[in-house]
Design an enzyme around this catalytic site. Structure first.
Site, mmCIF file in Angstrom:
data_model
loop_
_atom_site.group_PDB
_atom_site.id
_atom_site.type_symbol
_atom_site.label_atom_id
_atom_site.label_comp_id
_atom_site.label_asym_id
_atom_site.label_seq_id
_atom_site.Cartn_x
_atom_site.Cartn_y
_atom_site.Cartn_z
ATOM 1 N N GLN A 1 26.323 69.890 0.651
ATOM 2 C CA GLN A 1 27.628 69.263 0.883
ATOM 3 C C GLN A 1 28.510 69.219 -0.371
ATOM 4 O O GLN A 1 29.574 68.621 -0.353
ATOM 5 C CB GLN A 1 27.451 67.877 1.510
ATOM 6 C CG GLN A 1 26.831 66.816 0.621
ATOM 7 C CD GLN A 1 26.440 65.573 1.419
ATOM 8 O OE1 GLN A 1 25.498 65.597 2.198
ATOM 9 N NE2 GLN A 1 27.146 64.477 1.212
ATOM 10 N N GLN B 1 31.310 52.851 7.450
ATOM 11 C CA GLN B 1 32.690 53.142 7.876
ATOM 12 C C GLN B 1 33.528 53.746 6.749
ATOM 13 O O GLN B 1 34.547 54.372 6.987
ATOM 14 C CB GLN B 1 33.321 51.843 8.401
ATOM 15 C CG GLN B 1 34.796 51.890 8.727
ATOM 16 C CD GLN B 1 35.142 52.903 9.818
ATOM 17 O OE1 GLN B 1 34.302 53.208 10.674
ATOM 18 N NE2 GLN B 1 36.355 53.431 9.780
ATOM 19 N N HIS C 1 25.179 50.717 0.879
ATOM 20 C CA HIS C 1 23.929 51.293 1.379
ATOM 21 C C HIS C 1 22.992 50.184 1.858
ATOM 22 O O HIS C 1 22.330 50.308 2.888
ATOM 23 C CB HIS C 1 23.188 52.061 0.267
ATOM 24 C CG HIS C 1 23.942 53.213 -0.291
ATOM 25 N ND1 HIS C 1 24.453 53.206 -1.565
ATOM 26 C CD2 HIS C 1 24.261 54.416 0.235
ATOM 27 C CE1 HIS C 1 25.049 54.362 -1.807
ATOM 28 N NE2 HIS C 1 24.958 55.108 -0.730
HETATM 29 O O1 PAF Z 1 27.009 59.476 3.274
HETATM 30 C C1 PAF Z 1 26.178 60.016 2.519
HETATM 31 O O2 PAF Z 1 25.664 59.414 1.572
HETATM 32 C C2 PAF Z 1 25.761 61.467 2.770
HETATM 33 O O3 PAF Z 1 26.838 62.221 3.203
HETATM 34 C C3 PAF Z 1 24.575 61.574 3.746
HETATM 35 C C4 PAF Z 1 24.930 61.054 5.126
HETATM 36 C C5 PAF Z 1 23.380 60.815 3.200
HETATM 37 C C6 PAF Z 1 24.178 63.048 3.906
HETATM 38 O O4 PAF Z 1 23.775 63.606 2.702
#
Ligand code: PAF
Length: 279
Positions: free
Chosen positions: A61, A148, A37
Site C-alpha cells: 500500500q 472512521q 488502534h
Molecule cells: O489502516 C491501516 O492501518 C492499514 O491500512 C491496514 C488496514 C492495517 C492494512 O494494512
C-alpha cells in the site's frame, strides 16, 4: 498473549477456534499504535470471544516515493500495548511469506479506489484490499474493526466484502482525537511543534463546516470554500483535496444531506494528513 509469525500456524489456530465455536475479532494494524488502534482492540476484546490483532507494515500500500522505510516501527512497545488490552493473539507475518517473490494477485475495488485519496495514492487501496483480504482468509474473523479516520478505506473494504460475498462483519469505530482536536494518526509523530498548529486546521475546518450546516448552509460549494479558507490561512498547510461526497459511492454532492461525508487530505510539510466527518 500468543505471538504468531507464520500463516500456517495462524490458520491452524483460527481453525481450532472456529471448531470450538469461539467468535473471532480482528483489529488490523501496521503498528505504531495509538489510542485509535486501541479503541478497535478494546471493542473487539469487549464484544468477541477471542481477539486477533495483526501487526504488519504492508509494502503493497506504499508507492515507491512514500514512507514505507521510515514508517514508525516499535514492535516491543506495540506488543506491550496489545498485551495490556487483553489481545489473545498477535499475528505478525514476515513480508516474504505474505508477498513471496512470485506474488501476482491483487484486489481492486474499481471506481471507489480512484477517488479522493486514490488520486494522489493510486496503488494505496489495492494494497490495502489485498492485504485485508489475505488477513480475512488467514484469520477467518467474524468481525473486523476499522477506524472512521480512514473513511474511504472503510467504505472500500465494506464494498469488497459485499462484492466478494465474504462472511465477515465490518465495524467502523469513531475517530479518536487528541484534546486539541487532532485526529490520532501514526504519522502525527512526523510533525514538528509549529507544524502541529497547522495540522489543527483540519479538525478546526471540519468543526466550522458542521456549524455552518447546523445553521442551515447546505450548499457544498460554500462549505468547501470556507474549509479551504481556514486551511489555507496556515502557510505550512497545503491542501491535497477537500471533498463533500456521498458516503457510499463517494460521488460529489451539490447539497449536503444526512449521512454526507466531508473528507480532507492536507500536506503539512511532507506529512500527509487526513480527517473527515459524517454529517
Ligand atoms: O489502516 C491501516 O492501518 C492499514 O491500512 C491496514 C488496514 C492495517 C492494512 O494494512
Amino acid at each position: 498473549m500468543k505471538i504468531i509469525k507464520t500463516i500456517e500456524e495462524m490458520k491452524e489456530r483460527s481453525g481450532r477456534l472456529k471448531r470450538e465455536r469461539k467468535s473471532i475479532g480482528l483489529a488490523p494494524t501496521m503498528g505504531a499504535l495509538h489510542e485509535g488502534h486501541l479503541s478497535l482492540v478494546r471493542k473487539s476484546v469487549q464484544s468477541m470471544d477471542k481477539t486477533v490483532a495483526s501487526l504488519f507494515v504492508n509494502p503493497a500500500q506504499f508507492a515507491p516515493n512514500e514512507d514505507f522505510d521510515s514508517y514508525p516501527r516499535d514492535y516491543d512497545r506495540d506488543l506491550d500495548m496489545f498485551m495490556r488490552e487483553g489481545v489473545d493473539i498477535v499475528f505478525m507475518p514476515e513480508r516474504n511469506t505474505v508477498y513471496p517473490a512470485e506474488y501476482k494477485t491483487y484486489v481492486e475495488v474499481h471506481d471507489l479506489q480512484e477517488k479522493l485519496c486514490g488520486l494522489t495514492r493510486p496503488i494505496f487501496f489495492r494494497g490495502v484490499c489485498t492485504v485485508v483480504l489475505k488477513l480475512f482468509n488467514i484469520i477467518n474473523p467474524d468481525t473486523a474493526f476499522f477506524g472512521q479516520k480512514d473513511a474511504q478505506q472503510g467504505i472500500i473494504i465494506k464494498r469488497m466484502v459485499k462484492d466478494l460475498n465474504l462472511d465477515v462483519r465490518i465495524k467502523i469505530l469513531p475517530i479518536v482525537r487528541d484534546k486539541d482536536g487532532l485526529a490520532l494518526s501514526s504519522r502525527n509523530a512526523y510533525l514538528k511543534n509549529t507544524q502541529r498548529q497547522a495540522a489543527l486546521s483540519l479538525s478546526r475546518s471540519l468543526r466550522e463546516a458542521k456549524i455552518m450546516v447546523e445553521k442551515g448552509e447546505i450548499r457544498t460549494e460554500i462549505i468547501t470554500a470556507q474549509i479551504k479558507d481556514i486551511i489555507e490561512y496556515c502557510p505550512e498547510a497545503k491542501i491535497d483535496y477537500v471533498k463533500i461526497v456521498d458516503a457510499e459511492n463517494l460521488d460529489p454532492l451539490d447539497i449536503v444531506r444526512a449521512g454526507t461525508l466531508i473528507a480532507l487530505a492536507v500536506y503539512v510539510g511532507k506529512t500527509r494528513l487526513i480527517d473527515n466527518i459524517i454529517l
